[in-house]
Design a protein around this motif. Structure first.
Motif, PDB file in Angstrom:
ATOM      1  N   UNK A  99      31.656 -26.221   7.677  1.00  0.00           N
ATOM      2  CA  UNK A  99      32.640 -25.844   8.469  1.00  0.00           C
ATOM      3  C   UNK A  99      32.628 -24.526   8.825  1.00  0.00           C
ATOM      4  N   UNK A 100      32.343 -23.452   8.074  1.00  0.00           N
ATOM      5  CA  UNK A 100      32.298 -22.043   7.755  1.00  0.00           C
ATOM      6  C   UNK A 100      30.764 -21.685   7.586  1.00  0.00           C
ATOM      7  N   UNK A 101      30.324 -22.575   8.374  1.00  0.00           N
ATOM      8  CA  UNK A 101      28.282 -22.289   8.178  1.00  0.00           C
ATOM      9  C   UNK A 101      27.931 -21.112   9.786  1.00  0.00           C
ATOM     10  N   UNK A 102      27.051 -20.555   9.236  1.00  0.00           N
ATOM     11  CA  UNK A 102      27.271 -19.769  11.095  1.00  0.00           C
ATOM     12  C   UNK A 102      27.156 -20.681  12.143  1.00  0.00           C
ATOM     13  N   UNK A 103      26.182 -21.298  11.853  1.00  0.00           N
ATOM     14  CA  UNK A 103      25.944 -22.715  12.786  1.00  0.00           C
ATOM     15  C   UNK A 103      27.289 -22.670  13.794  1.00  0.00           C
ATOM     16  N   UNK A 129      20.916 -25.481   8.458  1.00  0.00           N
ATOM     17  CA  UNK A 129      21.445 -25.709   7.939  1.00  0.00           C
ATOM     18  C   UNK A 129      23.567 -26.419   6.968  1.00  0.00           C
ATOM     19  N   UNK A 130      23.103 -26.161   8.648  1.00  0.00           N
ATOM     20  CA  UNK A 130      24.379 -26.612   8.759  1.00  0.00           C
ATOM     21  C   UNK A 130      24.527 -28.427   8.518  1.00  0.00           C
ATOM     22  N   UNK A 131      23.563 -29.191   9.494  1.00  0.00           N
ATOM     23  CA  UNK A 131      23.334 -29.823   9.112  1.00  0.00           C
ATOM     24  C   UNK A 131      22.942 -30.628   8.079  1.00  0.00           C
ATOM     25  N   UNK A 132      21.904 -30.233   7.177  1.00  0.00           N
ATOM     26  CA  UNK A 132      21.840 -30.461   5.517  1.00  0.00           C
ATOM     27  C   UNK A 132      23.296 -31.037   5.201  1.00  0.00           C
ATOM     28  N   UNK A 133      24.485 -29.311   5.211  1.00  0.00           N
ATOM     29  CA  UNK A 133      25.533 -29.302   4.347  1.00  0.00           C
ATOM     30  C   UNK A 133      26.672 -30.604   5.003  1.00  0.00           C
ATOM     31  N   UNK A 191      18.080 -25.183   3.198  1.00  0.00           N
ATOM     32  CA  UNK A 191      17.810 -23.992   2.686  1.00  0.00           C
ATOM     33  C   UNK A 191      17.361 -23.410   3.047  1.00  0.00           C
ATOM     34  N   UNK A 192      16.353 -23.725   3.089  1.00  0.00           N
ATOM     35  CA  UNK A 192      14.892 -23.056   3.720  1.00  0.00           C
ATOM     36  C   UNK A 192      14.396 -22.993   4.785  1.00  0.00           C
ATOM     37  N   UNK A 193      15.103 -23.599   6.414  1.00  0.00           N
ATOM     38  CA  UNK A 193      15.291 -23.165   7.388  1.00  0.00           C
ATOM     39  C   UNK A 193      16.266 -22.279   8.695  1.00  0.00           C
ATOM     40  N   UNK A 194      16.196 -23.167   9.172  1.00  0.00           N
ATOM     41  CA  UNK A 194      17.728 -21.706  10.838  1.00  0.00           C
ATOM     42  C   UNK A 194      18.651 -22.779  10.619  1.00  0.00           C
ATOM     43  N   UNK A 195      20.062 -21.749  10.969  1.00  0.00           N
ATOM     44  CA  UNK A 195      21.613 -21.829  10.475  1.00  0.00           C
ATOM     45  C   UNK A 195      21.419 -23.729  11.286  1.00  0.00           C
ATOM     46  N   UNK A 196      21.346 -24.006  11.827  1.00  0.00           N
ATOM     47  CA  UNK A 196      21.648 -25.410  12.662  1.00  0.00           C
ATOM     48  C   UNK A 196      20.713 -26.287  11.471  1.00  0.00           C
TER      49      UNK A 196
END
Length: 260
Positions: free
Chosen positions: A231-235, A203-207, A196-201
Motif C-alpha cells: 500500500x505504501x510502495x512507490x507504485x 515490486x508492488x505486485x510481488x508485495x 526487489x530486482x525489478x521495477x516499481x510495478x
C-alpha cells in the motif's frame, strides 16, 4: 496479396461478430483499462475522486448502461464500499441478456473475496478463466477463494486451475506469483527477490501477492506486513495509484484494520 486477403477476411469476421452482439456487451468486451493482464492497465491512470462511500442500492439508476454500472462499482470499491460495488456489478450483469457479460466481471470476483463470499468468487473466476485462459491473476484469485473456503493448512488446494499446457506468462513477476500459489516450485523468497530486482510495478505486485498468499495460508502477521508495504510502495502511492490492484491493497488494509 495472399496475406492481404487473409487479413481482410479476419477483419470482416471480427466486425461481423461484434455486429451480432448488443452494443453494450461489445463495448464491455474491449480490453479493460484497469486490468493488469497483457499491458491493458495504464500505470499512470489517475483515480476517480468522487466519493461513493455513502451510496446505497436505492441510488442505482435503472437507465445506466452496463459500462456505467461497472465504472460506478469500481469507484465504490476504490472508496472502500465493497458491498455497494457488488450491487453495481450484479446490476450490470443482470442488464445484459443470457449472462453474456458474466465471464468478464472479474471485478465482481474480487468484491466477492473481500465480502467473504468465497464460493461465489470461485464461481466467478472459474467463468472468467474459461474465456481468458491465459489470465494468471484470475487463476490466482480463484486459488485464493478455494483456499479460504477450506482449511488453510491444506495447501496446495484441490481442483485448482492452471494455464493451458505449454503456455506461461512472459512477465517474470506473474509467472513467479503463479508458481507460488500453485505450489509449483517458487517460494516466498523467490517472489520477494523477483520484485526487489525489478521495477516499481513489479515490486508492488510481488508485495501485494505475497500479502494475499500469506493471508490464505493463515499467516496473518506476514500478510499484514506485506500488504502494508504494498500500500505504501512507490507504485501504489505514485504512478500506479489509479491501478485497481493498488485500490485492492488499500481496501485490504482498511477491511483488516491494518493501519499504514
Amino acid at each position: 496479396m495472399k496475406n492481404q486477403n487473409i487479413i481482410a477476411v479476419v477483419a470482416f469476421s471480427l466486425l461481423l461478430c461484434c455486429s451480432l452482439l448488443p452494443s453494450s456487451t461489445t463495448a464491455l468486451l474491449l480490453p479493460s483499462p484497469t486490468k493488469h493482464i497483457a499491458s491493458r492497465r495504464p500505470h499512470n491512470r489517475q483515480p476517480t475522486l468522487t466519493s461513493l462511500s455513502a451510496t446505497s442500492s436505492s441510488s442505482i439508476n435503472e437507465d445506466d448502461s452496463p459500462r456505467t454500472l461497472i465504472s460506478k462499482g469500481m469507484n465504490s470499491f476504490r472508496n472502500g464500499d465493497v458491498s455497494t460495488s457488488l450491487q453495481y456489478f450484479d446490476k450490470a450483469n443482470d442488464s445484459v441478456p443470457d449472462n453474456k457479460l458474466t465471464p468478464y466481471l472479474w471485478q465482481r470476483g474480487i468484491s466477492y473475496y473481500y465480502l467473504d463470499k468465497f464460493q461465489e468468487g470461485h464461481e466467478q473466476f472459474s467463468l472468467d478463466v474459461r474465456v481468458n485462459p491465459l489470465d494468471v491473476e484470475e487463476i490466482v484469485w480463484d486459488i485464493a477463494c478455494l483456499a479460504r473456503m477450506n482449511d488453510s493448512r491444506l495447501f496446495p488446494v484441490e481442483n485448482q486451475m492452471s494455464l493451458p499446457k505449454g503456455k506461461n506468462d512472459r512477465r517474470k513477476i506473474m509467472s513467479t506469483v503463479y508458481s507460488l500459489f500453485r505450489n509449483d516450485g517458487a517460494t516466498e523468497y523467490d517472489l520477494r527477490e523477483a520484485g526487489h530486482d525489478s521495477n516499481i510495478s513489479d515490486e508492488f505486485y510481488s508485495l501485494f501477492y505475497l500479502g494475499l498468499y500469506c493471508e490464505i495460508r493463515g499467516e496473518t502477521s506476514k500478510a499484514e506486513m506485506y500488504m502494508k508495504m504494498a500500500e505504501r510502495s512507490k507504485y501504489a502511492t505514485g504512478a500506479g495509484y489509479g491501478d485497481y490492484m493498488s485500490a485492492c491493497a488499500r481496501v485490504h488494509c482498511k477491511l483488516r484494520g491494518w493501519v499504514v
